[in-house]
Motif scaffolding. Structure first.
Motif, PDB file in Angstrom:
ATOM      1  N   ILE A 171       0.456  19.626  32.722  1.00 34.05           N
ATOM      2  CA  ILE A 171       1.903  19.795  32.635  1.00 34.05           C
ATOM      3  C   ILE A 171       2.290  21.259  32.822  1.00 34.05           C
ATOM      4  N   VAL A 175       4.790  22.935  35.655  1.00 34.03           N
ATOM      5  CA  VAL A 175       5.973  23.728  35.323  1.00 34.03           C
ATOM      6  C   VAL A 175       5.917  25.081  36.037  1.00 34.03           C
ATOM      7  N   ILE A 180       8.326  20.764  37.763  1.00 36.47           N
ATOM      8  CA  ILE A 180       9.082  20.238  36.627  1.00 36.47           C
ATOM      9  C   ILE A 180       9.923  21.389  36.097  1.00 36.47           C
ATOM     10  N   ASP A 181      11.191  21.143  35.850  1.00 39.19           N
ATOM     11  CA  ASP A 181      12.032  22.211  35.331  1.00 39.19           C
ATOM     12  C   ASP A 181      13.134  21.648  34.446  1.00 39.19           C
ATOM     13  N   ALA A 185      11.214  19.988  31.569  1.00 38.56           N
ATOM     14  CA  ALA A 185      10.202  20.975  31.191  1.00 38.56           C
ATOM     15  C   ALA A 185      10.245  21.240  29.696  1.00 38.56           C
ATOM     16  N   GLN A 186      11.441  21.299  29.131  1.00 36.11           N
ATOM     17  CA  GLN A 186      11.563  21.529  27.685  1.00 36.11           C
ATOM     18  C   GLN A 186      11.003  20.357  26.898  1.00 36.11           C
ATOM     19  N   ALA A 188       8.698  18.350  27.917  1.00 38.10           N
ATOM     20  CA  ALA A 188       7.252  18.400  28.096  1.00 38.10           C
ATOM     21  C   ALA A 188       6.633  19.436  27.173  1.00 38.10           C
ATOM     22  N   LEU A 189       7.300  20.599  26.998  1.00 37.59           N
ATOM     23  CA  LEU A 189       6.808  21.612  26.073  1.00 37.59           C
ATOM     24  C   LEU A 189       6.786  21.075  24.647  1.00 37.59           C
TER      25      LEU A 189
END
Length: 203
Positions: A171, A175, A180-181, A185-186, A188-189
Motif C-alpha cells: 500500500i 501511495v 492511491i491518493d 490513501a488516508q 489505507a494509512l
C-alpha cells in the motif's frame, strides 16, 4: 466423462466458475463465452496475453533467452487472481456475499513472497490493476473481524500463515507512486496503523 467419438471428431466442453452460486457460474458462462467457438476463445486469449506481455520490449542474444524472459513475465501476471462474478459479486472474508463496486476484486495475495518486487513492478507496468489489488486489500480489511489488512488472503479466507504485515509495504508503495491518493490513501494509512497494532498468532 466418456464420449463415443469417431476418428478426428472433436468434443467441445464449456465450464464456468463462481465464488457465489451456480446461478452466478451460469451467468458468467453466458457473459464470457456464449458461443461454442474454441478457436475464437483461443485467439482472444492470445491477443489479451500479447497485449500484456507487449508492455515490455526486449532484445536478447538468442531466441531461448527471449522465451525465458517472456515466460517469466507471463508467470508474474498469473496472480493475484480475479475473484468475483461478471456482475461483481463475490464471497467476502466475513463469508457474506459482497459486490465489488467500481473495481475488480482480487485474491491470492501471497504477500510475504510478493511485496518486495512483484507489487512495485505492478505499480509501474500495471498501475490500474495494482490499485485494484489495494482496493481488494481494503475490502478484506473492512470485512475482517480483527480489522486487519491481509496477511495471506486466499479467496474468502485468511490463511494466517506468514509473519509480519506485508500488505502495508504494498500500500505504501502504491501511495508513493501516486496510484492511491486523497481519502483512499488516508483510509489505507489508518488500516495500516490498526494492523500494526493488532497482534495475531502465526502457527
Amino acid at each position: 466423462f466418456d464420449f463415443k467419438t469417431a476418428e478426428n471428431e472433436a468434443v467441445l466442453v464449456k465450464f464456468s466458475l463462481s465464488p457465489v452460486s451456480t446461478a452466478g457460474a451460469m451467468a458468467n458462462l453466458r457473459a464470457e463465452a456464449p458461443h461454442w467457438g474454441f478457436e475464437r476463445v483461443k485467439t482472444e486469449g492470445q491477443a489479451a496475453w500479447n497485449a500484456e506481455l507487449g508492455k515490455i520490449a526486449v532484445t536478447m542474444p538468442s531466441d531461448g533467452d527471449m522465451v525465458n524472459f517472456y515466460t517469466a513475465l507471463y508467470h508474474t501476471f498469473l496472480s493475484p487472481t480475479v475473484y468475483m462474478d461478471t456482475d461483481g459479486m463475490y464471497k467476502g472474508l466475513d463469508q457474506n456475499v459482497h459486490k465489488a463496486s467500481a473495481f475488480t476484486n482480487y485474491t491470492t495475495f501471497s504477500l510475504w513472497d510478493t511485496y518486495r518486487a512483484l507489487h512495485p513492478f505492478f505499480n509501474i507496468i500495471q498501475p490500474k490493476r495494482n490499485g485494484e489489488m489495494v482496493r481488494s486489500m481494503m475490502a478484506h480489511y473492512d470485512q475482517s473481524v480483527h480489522k486487519m489488512l491481509p496477511v495471506w488472503s486466499h479467496y474468502a479466507n485468511e490463511n494466517w500463515c506468514m509473519i509480519g504485515y506485508h500488505s502495508v509495504s504494498v500500500i505504501a508503495d502504491a501511495v508513493v507512486k501516486g496510484n492511491i491518493d486523497g481519502a483512499a490513501a488516508q483510509k489505507a494509512l489508518d488500516a495500516a496503523v490498526q494492523t500494526a497494532r493488532t497482534r495475531y498468532y502465526d502457527g
